[in-house]
Enzyme design. Sequence first.
Site, PDB file in Angstrom:
ATOM      1  N   ASP A   1      -0.880   5.081   2.679  1.00 39.83           N
ATOM      2  CA  ASP A   1      -0.690   6.371   1.985  1.00 39.83           C
ATOM      3  C   ASP A   1      -0.768   6.281   0.466  1.00 39.83           C
ATOM      4  OD1 ASP A   1       1.709   4.923   1.967  1.00 39.83           O
ATOM      5  OD2 ASP A   1       2.983   6.692   2.201  1.00 39.83           O
TER       6      ASP A   1
ATOM      7  N   HIS B   1       0.778  -1.246   0.000  1.00 42.15           N
ATOM      8  CA  HIS B   1       0.000   0.000   0.000  1.00 42.15           C
ATOM      9  C   HIS B   1       0.807   1.291   0.000  1.00 42.15           C
ATOM     10  CE1 HIS B   1      -0.087  -0.052   4.745  1.00 42.15           C
ATOM     11  NE2 HIS B   1       1.079  -0.377   4.257  1.00 42.15           N
ATOM     12  N   HIS B   2       2.131   1.202   0.134  1.00 44.55           N
ATOM     13  CA  HIS B   2       2.920   2.451   0.148  1.00 44.55           C
ATOM     14  C   HIS B   2       3.390   2.895  -1.238  1.00 44.55           C
ATOM     15  CE1 HIS B   2       2.960   2.466   4.464  1.00 44.55           C
ATOM     16  NE2 HIS B   2       3.665   1.358   4.556  1.00 44.55           N
ATOM     17  N   ALA B   3       3.345   2.007  -2.213  1.00 43.35           N
ATOM     18  CA  ALA B   3       3.848   2.390  -3.534  1.00 43.35           C
ATOM     19  C   ALA B   3       3.040   3.563  -4.074  1.00 43.35           C
ATOM     20  CB  ALA B   3       3.765   1.205  -4.500  1.00 43.35           C
TER      21      ALA B   3
END
Length: 390
Positions: A173, A131-133
């Site tokens: 994010d 989920h941070h990419a």
Amino acid sequence: MSGRAQLMWDEAVTGYDFGPEHPMDPVRLALTRSLVGALGLDREVDVVAARAAGESTLRLVHREDYIDAVKAASADPGAADVSYGLGTVDDPAFAGMHEVSSLIAGQSVGAAEAVWRGDALHAVNFAGGLHHAMPGAASGFCVYNDAALAIARLLELGAERVAYVDVDVHHGDGVQAAFWEDPRVLTVSLHEHPRTLFPQTGWPEETGADCAEGSAVNVALPAGTGDAGWVRAFHAVVPEVLADFRPQVLVTQHGADTHFEDPLAHLAVSLDAQRAVQVACHELAHEYAGGRWVALGGGGYAVVDVVPRSWAHLVGIAAGRPVAPETVIPEGWRQQVFARTRQLGPIRMTDGRWPVGWAPWDAGYDPADRLDQAVVAARRAVFPLRGLLA
Ligand SMILES: [Zn+2]
């Protein structure tokens, strides 16, 4: 039509490997898959290997120049471009990085397609949840954002409302950023407060761009939050916004790094509370999304003791055959754990904290309590934007 759940799995996803010094050891995926087998859960689901996400799919979220940079780093790790977050401490480049990252993304996209088409009501990709990419950069151990790509694919297939609920200890994010200006996607993230943890975002005041006000929800929990507070916070926010949003599909991210043993964060959640929230997500999918549920993995760095048990529970719940917490883990799996890691595997599918007790929000809250303050902050920031009472 909507018969058995799908488990997305291709052995090659274990090639997502940043090297021996990196905390995201792919043994966590291999051990999860083998625990699913040892518990007999793979007989209760259709195990499906989807194709790797192709270039046109990756471009639904990622910039072309970034994809080109990943490909270049994949072909020649020494030439990784750090301006794209590649070749960094968090995201070292490795040979085949593009291919395996695309494969993981493809499993989440395949899960979304199966659920949208009705081939399966629920689909799980525990190798996903990266989920941070960001659209134009790798970040936080994540190269391609399979969660955002699955959601983008649902929109491409015609979905008008997709809800994303992220209970990883870190803020979701990258998914929030991908749909910041898109009112068709509601992103909800429960995480340790940005003051004390990467990626230092996920403040309650982050609620979406003007054209999508109230479509991002952030619950920033105090370090040290345990089972009762974590489950209370989940129930104090998530069901109400889902009831209001009426998603057609629910996508959830189940990073296991909220656990008290996790070495990279500071919440104090047990396996049993993780299981309770997985059960709640499943119920919410049925209540508000016609049962259409795509469940993803995520972070989790207690790779032997926590991650395999947490995600085996997730598979059991999606399969309609939840594993009882007191279940004793088959000895054969524990032998495999020792052979592969020289560590002793856990004995039971519980941390001994089941059933998890928690107090419902409706019964009142304590303005002096830090957990309750975090919940109030989240509700006050976003509920009025959605026409809900904070
Ligand atoms: Zn995480």
